[in-house]
Write an enzyme that holds these catalytic residues in place. Structure first.
Site, PDB file in Angstrom:
ATOM      1  N   ARG A   1       3.475  -1.556  -1.550  1.00 48.56           N
ATOM      2  CA  ARG A   1       3.780  -0.313  -0.865  1.00 48.56           C
ATOM      3  C   ARG A   1       4.407  -0.748   0.632  1.00 48.56           C
ATOM      4  O   ARG A   1       5.194  -0.266   1.256  1.00 48.56           O
ATOM      5  CB  ARG A   1       2.695   0.945  -0.929  1.00 48.56           C
ATOM      6  CG  ARG A   1       3.434   1.999  -0.235  1.00 48.56           C
ATOM      7  CD  ARG A   1       2.517   3.388  -0.749  1.00 48.56           C
ATOM      8  NE  ARG A   1       2.960   4.346  -0.208  1.00 48.56           N
ATOM      9  CZ  ARG A   1       2.194   4.655   0.849  1.00 48.56           C
ATOM     10  NH1 ARG A   1       1.048   4.183   1.186  1.00 48.56           N
ATOM     11  NH2 ARG A   1       2.761   6.002   1.605  1.00 48.56           N
TER      12      ARG A   1
ATOM     13  N   HIS B   1       7.911  -0.046   1.938  1.00 44.37           N
ATOM     14  CA  HIS B   1       8.266   0.805   3.033  1.00 44.37           C
ATOM     15  C   HIS B   1       8.728   0.091   4.381  1.00 44.37           C
ATOM     16  O   HIS B   1       9.286   0.529   5.168  1.00 44.37           O
ATOM     17  CB  HIS B   1       6.946   1.620   3.498  1.00 44.37           C
ATOM     18  CG  HIS B   1       6.786   2.829   2.536  1.00 44.37           C
ATOM     19  ND1 HIS B   1       6.145   3.760   3.012  1.00 44.37           N
ATOM     20  CD2 HIS B   1       7.103   2.980   1.450  1.00 44.37           C
ATOM     21  CE1 HIS B   1       6.028   4.712   2.087  1.00 44.37           C
ATOM     22  NE2 HIS B   1       6.657   4.256   1.007  1.00 44.37           N
TER      23      HIS B   1
ATOM     24  N   TRP C   1      -1.190   6.412 -11.731  1.00 46.10           N
ATOM     25  CA  TRP C   1      -0.165   6.782 -12.844  1.00 46.10           C
ATOM     26  C   TRP C   1      -0.458   6.356 -14.133  1.00 46.10           C
ATOM     27  O   TRP C   1       0.059   6.978 -15.227  1.00 46.10           O
ATOM     28  CB  TRP C   1       1.462   6.094 -12.503  1.00 46.10           C
ATOM     29  CG  TRP C   1       1.886   6.874 -11.128  1.00 46.10           C
ATOM     30  CD1 TRP C   1       2.770   7.799 -11.240  1.00 46.10           C
ATOM     31  CD2 TRP C   1       1.793   6.518  -9.780  1.00 46.10           C
ATOM     32  NE1 TRP C   1       3.155   8.047  -9.882  1.00 46.10           N
ATOM     33  CE2 TRP C   1       2.561   7.343  -8.966  1.00 46.10           C
ATOM     34  CE3 TRP C   1       0.885   5.594  -9.058  1.00 46.10           C
ATOM     35  CZ2 TRP C   1       2.541   7.361  -7.733  1.00 46.10           C
ATOM     36  CZ3 TRP C   1       0.884   5.629  -7.592  1.00 46.10           C
ATOM     37  CH2 TRP C   1       1.751   6.542  -6.848  1.00 46.10           C
TER      38      TRP C   1
HETATM   39 ZN1  ZEM Z   1       5.820   4.777  -4.127  1.00 54.34          ZN
HETATM   40  N1  ZEM Z   1       4.573   6.405  -3.779  1.00 54.34           N
HETATM   41  N2  ZEM Z   1       7.319   6.097  -4.069  1.00 54.34           N
HETATM   42  N3  ZEM Z   1       7.065   3.323  -4.643  1.00 54.34           N
HETATM   43  N4  ZEM Z   1       4.381   3.362  -4.285  1.00 54.34           N
HETATM   44  C1  ZEM Z   1       3.137   6.367  -3.412  1.00 54.34           C
HETATM   45  C2  ZEM Z   1       2.321   4.909  -3.930  1.00 54.34           C
HETATM   46  C3  ZEM Z   1       2.818   3.692  -4.143  1.00 54.34           C
HETATM   47  C4  ZEM Z   1       7.145   7.627  -3.632  1.00 54.34           C
HETATM   48  C5  ZEM Z   1       6.205   7.982  -3.245  1.00 54.34           C
HETATM   49  O1  ZEM Z   1       6.251   9.254  -2.531  1.00 54.34           O
HETATM   50  C6  ZEM Z   1       4.686   7.530  -3.216  1.00 54.34           C
HETATM   51  C7  ZEM Z   1       8.355   3.502  -4.872  1.00 54.34           C
HETATM   52  C8  ZEM Z   1       9.188   4.608  -4.772  1.00 54.34           C
HETATM   53  C9  ZEM Z   1       8.593   5.786  -4.418  1.00 54.34           C
HETATM   54  C10 ZEM Z   1       4.310   2.011  -4.623  1.00 54.34           C
HETATM   55  C11 ZEM Z   1       5.630   1.530  -4.864  1.00 54.34           C
HETATM   56  C12 ZEM Z   1       6.749   1.867  -4.767  1.00 54.34           C
HETATM   57  C13 ZEM Z   1       2.671   7.417  -2.898  1.00 54.34           C
HETATM   58  C14 ZEM Z   1       1.137   7.644  -2.651  1.00 54.34           C
HETATM   59  C15 ZEM Z   1       3.622   8.214  -2.859  1.00 54.34           C
HETATM   60  C16 ZEM Z   1       3.341   9.765  -2.518  1.00 54.34           C
HETATM   61  C17 ZEM Z   1       0.702   7.187  -1.278  1.00 54.34           C
HETATM   62  C18 ZEM Z   1      -0.896   7.264  -1.179  1.00 54.34           C
HETATM   63  O2  ZEM Z   1      -1.156   8.561  -1.242  1.00 54.34           O
HETATM   64  O3  ZEM Z   1      -1.385   6.322  -0.942  1.00 54.34           O
HETATM   65  C19 ZEM Z   1       8.609   7.996  -3.938  1.00 54.34           C
HETATM   66  C20 ZEM Z   1       8.940   9.408  -3.866  1.00 54.34           C
HETATM   67  C21 ZEM Z   1       9.319   7.131  -4.394  1.00 54.34           C
HETATM   68  C22 ZEM Z   1      10.931   7.093  -4.823  1.00 54.34           C
HETATM   69  C23 ZEM Z   1      11.398   8.012  -5.231  1.00 54.34           C
HETATM   70  C24 ZEM Z   1       9.024   2.015  -4.717  1.00 54.34           C
HETATM   71  C25 ZEM Z   1      10.583   1.899  -5.212  1.00 54.34           C
HETATM   72  C26 ZEM Z   1       8.047   1.155  -4.905  1.00 54.34           C
HETATM   73  C27 ZEM Z   1       7.980  -0.379  -4.840  1.00 54.34           C
HETATM   74  C28 ZEM Z   1       8.997  -1.067  -5.694  1.00 54.34           C
HETATM   75  C29 ZEM Z   1       2.935   1.705  -4.884  1.00 54.34           C
HETATM   76  C30 ZEM Z   1       2.785   0.336  -5.215  1.00 54.34           C
HETATM   77  C31 ZEM Z   1       2.019   2.610  -4.629  1.00 54.34           C
HETATM   78  C32 ZEM Z   1       0.421   2.540  -4.600  1.00 54.34           C
HETATM   79  C33 ZEM Z   1      -0.116   2.354  -3.103  1.00 54.34           C
HETATM   80  C34 ZEM Z   1      -1.458   2.294  -3.243  1.00 54.34           C
HETATM   81  O4  ZEM Z   1      -2.122   2.112  -2.188  1.00 54.34           O
HETATM   82  O5  ZEM Z   1      -2.068   2.365  -4.212  1.00 54.34           O
END
Ligand code: ZEM
Length: 304
Positions: free
Chosen positions: A48, A52, A195
């Site tokens: 993440r 980001h 998920w």
């Molecule tokens: Zn995420 N993501 N993401 N994402 N994401 C979260 C967590 C993780 C969205 C989003 O709002 C959120 C992509 C696209 C999009 C990862 C990778 C990728 C979380 C939770 C949210 C709310 C954060 C938390 O509470 O810690 C939205 C709206 C997206 C697009 C529409 C893409 C593209 C990614 C990578 C290629 C990963 C790995 C996580 C888990 C992080 C963790 O700490 O476990």
């Protein structure tokens, strides 16, 4: 020339061996610090962080001060680091900090993107080609806040958002498949839960779960009744989650076809994901034609 700031210069680049060494240090640190998060591994947080650091990119903005991308490592500054969307990522940045002490020549952008690649590969994901050459830029190059996606939105928003990053439908669906990793933390985003049932395994589990869509049937999804933001919960276990922006991928018929394809074939998912993730990490950066793409060996491959 102001428009040419984000250039990877060959003379700054170290040898493959040195970057593999950094990869190994990251991979070993992930293994050693297995109490980083609820599910153990720091891997999901690092993926993440890489996303980001790069996801602020705007293909239509030619001003290097505002057009984002992974080059400048500007999330280390308080404005970008303090964007609400980046809550929870200071932990990942701190985890990687010792590597900047050990490899004093390494930039934040190269470290964070390489860590994302290492985490994906070590968790069983596809090989991601990676190129070095990012340099730290000053505070004046922080992307404006609000450039990262809003989880409460639907299909039109998701498509438009990822068009800004120069991605096709197939690429954006594949990229969101990274939600096979990790979880939502109430303390970071307000959302809650993982998920799929294997949050430290990079597989197509996100798509096999999501595919079933909203409904009353076995393994389908319903809106969770709780005080937090609107999110979905699975009928079987009431322990998995989907964001509205995840559910968007089964609400739009074009997205849904791709979700079905990736749910049926992990290979198809990996083949789409790997180059899309590389592109995500390289958006907005000019690489010289001669620059080599590095493919790192996993710790497992090196031990056998
Ligand atoms: Zn995420 N993501 N993401 N994402 N994401 C979260 C967590 C993780 C969205 C989003 O709002 C959120 C992509 C696209 C999009 C990862 C990778 C990728 C979380 C939770 C949210 C709310 C954060 C938390 O509470 O810690 C939205 C709206 C997206 C697009 C529409 C893409 C593209 C990614 C990578 C290629 C990963 C790995 C996580 C888990 C992080 C963790 O700490 O476990």
């Amino acid at each position: 020339d102001e428009s040419n700031v984000k250039v990877a210069t060959l003379s700054d680049i170290h040898s493959f061996k040195e970057y593999q060494q950094i990869y190994n240090d990251i991979a070993k640190k992930i293994e050693e610090e297995d109490d980083f998060d609820v599910d153990g591994s720091a891997g999901p947080n690092l993926v993440r962080l890489a996303w980001h650091s790069a996801g602020t990119y705007d293909k239509n903005d030619k001003n290097p001060h505002t057009n984002g991308g992974s080059y400048g490592g500007t999330m280390r500054f308080s404005k970008e680091g303090g964007d609400g969307a980046n809550n929870g990522l200071a932990k990942g940045r701190e985890f990687l900090e010792p590597l900047l002490k050990k490899y004093t020549w390494l930039s934040h952008g190269d470290l964070w993107t390489l860590a994302g690649v290492a985490a994906i590969q070590e968790m069983g994901g596809p090989k991601i080609k990676w190129r070095p050459g990012r340099k730290d830029l000053s505070e004046e190059y922080q992307a404006p806040n609000g450039k990262l996606p809003d989880a409460a939105q639907g299909p039109d928003y998701v498509r438009k958002f990822f068009n800004r990053l120069d991605f096709t439908d197939r690429e954006m669906v594949a990229l969101i498949g990274a939600h096979t990793l990790g979880r939502c933390h109430v303390t970071s985003s307000g959302y809650d839960g993982p998920w799929d049932f294997a949050p430290t395994m990079f597989d197509n589990g996100f798509f096999t779960q999501l595919q079933k869509g909203v409904g009353k049937g076995e393994g389908q999804w319903h809106l969770r009744k709780w005080d937090g933001p609107e999110q979905y919960e699975d009928n079987n276990s009431n322990s998995l989650m989907m964001l509205p922006a995840d559910m968007a991928l089964v609400q739009d018929p074009k997205f849904k076809k791709i979700v079905d394809e990736f749910a049926a074939s992990q290979e198809a998912f990996f083949n789409e994901f790997a180059p899309a993730f590389q592109k995500l990490l390289e958006n907005g950066i000019q690489f010289p034609k001669e620059s080599k793409e590095f493919v790192f060996r996993t710790l497992d491959e090196q031990s056998s």
